[in-house]
Design a protein around this motif. Sequence first.
Motif, PDB file in Angstrom:
ATOM      1  N   ARG A  72      12.450  17.354  17.137  1.00  0.00           N
ATOM      2  CA  ARG A  72      11.458  17.930  16.181  1.00  0.00           C
ATOM      3  C   ARG A  72      11.099  17.047  15.034  1.00  0.00           C
ATOM      4  NH1 ARG A  72      13.118  23.680  15.060  1.00  0.00           N
ATOM      5  NH2 ARG A  72      15.111  22.478  14.143  1.00  0.00           N
ATOM      6  N   VAL A  73      10.052  16.882  14.487  1.00  0.00           N
ATOM      7  CA  VAL A  73       9.590  16.030  13.266  1.00  0.00           C
ATOM      8  C   VAL A  73       9.451  17.111  12.357  1.00  0.00           C
ATOM      9  CG1 VAL A  73       8.038  14.198  12.248  1.00  0.00           C
ATOM     10  CG2 VAL A  73       8.922  14.389  14.736  1.00  0.00           C
ATOM     11  N   GLU A  74      10.146  17.064  10.949  1.00  0.00           N
ATOM     12  CA  GLU A  74       9.908  17.941   9.955  1.00  0.00           C
ATOM     13  C   GLU A  74       8.936  17.342   8.979  1.00  0.00           C
ATOM     14  OE1 GLU A  74      11.115  21.347   9.127  1.00  0.00           O
ATOM     15  OE2 GLU A  74      12.302  21.186  11.319  1.00  0.00           O
ATOM     16  N   PRO A  75       8.115  18.208   8.420  1.00  0.00           N
ATOM     17  CA  PRO A  75       7.044  17.592   7.597  1.00  0.00           C
ATOM     18  C   PRO A  75       7.683  17.332   6.105  1.00  0.00           C
ATOM     19  CG  PRO A  75       6.838  19.785   7.717  1.00  0.00           C
ATOM     20  CD  PRO A  75       7.646  19.452   8.883  1.00  0.00           C
ATOM     21  N   ALA A  76       7.073  16.310   5.463  1.00  0.00           N
ATOM     22  CA  ALA A  76       7.627  16.121   3.906  1.00  0.00           C
ATOM     23  C   ALA A  76       6.954  17.369   3.146  1.00  0.00           C
ATOM     24  CB  ALA A  76       7.078  14.698   3.596  1.00  0.00           C
ATOM     25  N   ASN A  94      -2.996  11.357  -0.213  1.00  0.00           N
ATOM     26  CA  ASN A  94      -2.608  11.585   1.032  1.00  0.00           C
ATOM     27  C   ASN A  94      -0.980  11.013   1.115  1.00  0.00           C
ATOM     28  OD1 ASN A  94      -2.869   8.831   0.827  1.00  0.00           O
ATOM     29  ND2 ASN A  94      -4.556   8.824   1.884  1.00  0.00           N
ATOM     30  N   LEU A  95      -0.556  11.081   2.393  1.00  0.00           N
ATOM     31  CA  LEU A  95       0.683  10.501   2.586  1.00  0.00           C
ATOM     32  C   LEU A  95       1.067   9.154   1.919  1.00  0.00           C
ATOM     33  CD1 LEU A  95       3.099  12.084   3.769  1.00  0.00           C
ATOM     34  CD2 LEU A  95       2.760  11.281   6.141  1.00  0.00           C
ATOM     35  N   GLU A  96       0.145   8.297   2.082  1.00  0.00           N
ATOM     36  CA  GLU A  96       0.364   6.891   1.419  1.00  0.00           C
ATOM     37  C   GLU A  96       0.456   6.952  -0.042  1.00  0.00           C
ATOM     38  OE1 GLU A  96      -2.264   7.557   4.050  1.00  0.00           O
ATOM     39  OE2 GLU A  96      -0.694   7.008   5.483  1.00  0.00           O
ATOM     40  N   VAL A  97      -0.468   7.744  -0.581  1.00  0.00           N
ATOM     41  CA  VAL A  97      -0.287   7.796  -2.153  1.00  0.00           C
ATOM     42  C   VAL A  97       0.940   8.526  -2.524  1.00  0.00           C
ATOM     43  CG1 VAL A  97      -1.504   8.879  -4.029  1.00  0.00           C
ATOM     44  CG2 VAL A  97      -2.853   7.777  -2.211  1.00  0.00           C
ATOM     45  N   LEU A  98       1.268   9.541  -2.156  1.00  0.00           N
ATOM     46  CA  LEU A  98       2.514  10.133  -2.312  1.00  0.00           C
ATOM     47  C   LEU A  98       3.688   9.303  -2.036  1.00  0.00           C
ATOM     48  CD1 LEU A  98       1.993  13.684  -0.944  1.00  0.00           C
ATOM     49  CD2 LEU A  98       1.912  12.902  -3.417  1.00  0.00           C
ATOM     50  N   GLY A  99       3.811   8.422  -1.174  1.00  0.00           N
ATOM     51  CA  GLY A  99       5.013   7.611  -0.752  1.00  0.00           C
ATOM     52  C   GLY A  99       5.064   6.549  -1.689  1.00  0.00           C
ATOM     53  N   ALA A 100       3.849   6.037  -2.286  1.00  0.00           N
ATOM     54  CA  ALA A 100       3.572   4.753  -3.153  1.00  0.00           C
ATOM     55  C   ALA A 100       4.119   5.356  -4.532  1.00  0.00           C
ATOM     56  CB  ALA A 100       2.271   4.408  -3.399  1.00  0.00           C
ATOM     57  N   ASN A 101       4.052   6.632  -4.856  1.00  0.00           N
ATOM     58  CA  ASN A 101       4.334   7.281  -6.114  1.00  0.00           C
ATOM     59  C   ASN A 101       5.667   7.904  -6.045  1.00  0.00           C
ATOM     60  OD1 ASN A 101       1.917   7.070  -8.336  1.00  0.00           O
ATOM     61  ND2 ASN A 101       0.959   7.593  -6.286  1.00  0.00           N
ATOM     62  N   GLY A 102       6.344   7.712  -4.863  1.00  0.00           N
ATOM     63  CA  GLY A 102       7.828   8.422  -4.950  1.00  0.00           C
ATOM     64  C   GLY A 102       8.051   9.839  -4.761  1.00  0.00           C
ATOM     65  N   ASP A 107       8.306   6.532   4.895  1.00  0.00           N
ATOM     66  CA  ASP A 107       8.302   6.611   6.141  1.00  0.00           C
ATOM     67  C   ASP A 107       8.056   7.798   7.041  1.00  0.00           C
ATOM     68  OD1 ASP A 107      10.676   7.653   5.516  1.00  0.00           O
ATOM     69  OD2 ASP A 107      11.987   6.577   7.201  1.00  0.00           O
ATOM     70  N   GLU A 108       7.688   8.862   6.106  1.00  0.00           N
ATOM     71  CA  GLU A 108       7.251  10.339   6.608  1.00  0.00           C
ATOM     72  C   GLU A 108       6.009  10.307   7.379  1.00  0.00           C
ATOM     73  OE1 GLU A 108       9.100  12.816   6.516  1.00  0.00           O
ATOM     74  OE2 GLU A 108      10.507  12.554   4.904  1.00  0.00           O
ATOM     75  N   LYS A 109       5.751  10.996   8.474  1.00  0.00           N
ATOM     76  CA  LYS A 109       4.842  10.942   9.170  1.00  0.00           C
ATOM     77  C   LYS A 109       3.882  12.249   9.155  1.00  0.00           C
ATOM     78  CE  LYS A 109       6.425   7.843  12.112  1.00  0.00           C
ATOM     79  NZ  LYS A 109       7.096   6.824  11.262  1.00  0.00           N
ATOM     80  N   LEU A 110       4.710  13.672   8.470  1.00  0.00           N
ATOM     81  CA  LEU A 110       3.750  14.734   8.283  1.00  0.00           C
ATOM     82  C   LEU A 110       3.865  15.318   7.222  1.00  0.00           C
ATOM     83  CD1 LEU A 110       4.781  16.581  11.771  1.00  0.00           C
ATOM     84  CD2 LEU A 110       2.642  15.315  11.225  1.00  0.00           C
ATOM     85  N   ALA A 122      -9.270  18.907 -10.318  1.00  0.00           N
ATOM     86  CA  ALA A 122     -10.110  18.818  -8.815  1.00  0.00           C
ATOM     87  C   ALA A 122      -9.229  17.530  -8.046  1.00  0.00           C
ATOM     88  CB  ALA A 122     -11.500  18.690  -8.866  1.00  0.00           C
ATOM     89  N   LEU A 123      -8.771  17.861  -6.901  1.00  0.00           N
ATOM     90  CA  LEU A 123      -8.137  16.889  -6.233  1.00  0.00           C
ATOM     91  C   LEU A 123      -8.518  17.155  -4.641  1.00  0.00           C
ATOM     92  CD1 LEU A 123      -4.442  16.801  -7.529  1.00  0.00           C
ATOM     93  CD2 LEU A 123      -6.071  15.083  -7.846  1.00  0.00           C
ATOM     94  N   LYS A 124      -8.848  15.899  -4.144  1.00  0.00           N
ATOM     95  CA  LYS A 124      -9.071  15.876  -2.646  1.00  0.00           C
ATOM     96  C   LYS A 124      -7.733  15.471  -1.967  1.00  0.00           C
ATOM     97  CE  LYS A 124     -12.230  13.841   0.930  1.00  0.00           C
ATOM     98  NZ  LYS A 124     -13.092  12.818   0.953  1.00  0.00           N
ATOM     99  N   VAL A 125      -7.216  16.460  -1.368  1.00  0.00           N
ATOM    100  CA  VAL A 125      -5.661  16.465  -0.809  1.00  0.00           C
ATOM    101  C   VAL A 125      -5.897  16.449   1.005  1.00  0.00           C
ATOM    102  CG1 VAL A 125      -3.434  17.350  -0.712  1.00  0.00           C
ATOM    103  CG2 VAL A 125      -4.764  17.772  -2.758  1.00  0.00           C
ATOM    104  N   THR A 126      -5.135  15.340   1.645  1.00  0.00           N
ATOM    105  CA  THR A 126      -5.209  15.397   2.776  1.00  0.00           C
ATOM    106  C   THR A 126      -3.829  15.649   3.520  1.00  0.00           C
ATOM    107  OG1 THR A 126      -7.141  13.917   2.749  1.00  0.00           O
ATOM    108  CG2 THR A 126      -5.929  14.147   4.805  1.00  0.00           C
ATOM    109  N   ALA A 127      -3.545  16.699   4.163  1.00  0.00           N
ATOM    110  CA  ALA A 127      -2.255  16.752   4.705  1.00  0.00           C
ATOM    111  C   ALA A 127      -2.316  17.401   6.273  1.00  0.00           C
ATOM    112  CB  ALA A 127      -1.531  17.643   3.731  1.00  0.00           C
ATOM    113  N   GLN A 128      -1.252  17.437   6.695  1.00  0.00           N
ATOM    114  CA  GLN A 128      -1.163  18.169   8.079  1.00  0.00           C
ATOM    115  C   GLN A 128      -1.247  19.596   8.103  1.00  0.00           C
ATOM    116  OE1 GLN A 128       0.449  15.317   7.499  1.00  0.00           O
ATOM    117  NE2 GLN A 128      -1.042  14.093   8.903  1.00  0.00           N
TER     118      GLN A 128
END
Length: 148
Positions: A72-76, A94-102, A107-110, A122-128
């Motif tokens: 199973r892959v748990e989401p961040a 998105n996931l890349e922006v959140l990873g860059a900001n800590g 290496d999270e996938k979801l 107002a934010l445009k949020v992309t997530a699973q």
Amino acid sequence: MRLHELKNVAGAVHRKKRVGCGEGGGHGKTSGRGGKGQSARSGSSIRPGFEGGQMPLYRKLPHRGFNQAAFRVEPAIVNVGDLESLDASITEINLEVLGANGLVRRDEKLLKVLGNGEISRALKVTAQKFSESAKAKIEKAGGQAIVA
């Protein structure tokens, strides 16, 4: 208060058990290890389930079925309040922006966004995945919750 002035709470530090110091101490002679045998020797450790060479119970019983839990892959997880703390110049998340900001590991996938906290811009949020409250708070602030 300085570091060298700090004291432990009463009862936090236990006396070390001194074994092999005579019968009067309560841990003399065999030093709490019982009689002879493998477990009385130094360096002894018998793994859990070992039955002295007899076929252990966990190997006697049949194993049936298959379980996906190991794969199973748990989401961040990120809360809406955490998105508010990001730099004001960031409008697309998105996931890349959140990873860059800590906020998540790189290496999270979801990604799953939860509704704890408040958001005011107002934010445009992309997530699973989005919780219902997170989606409502993002859209109420004028943003978009996009399921990837």
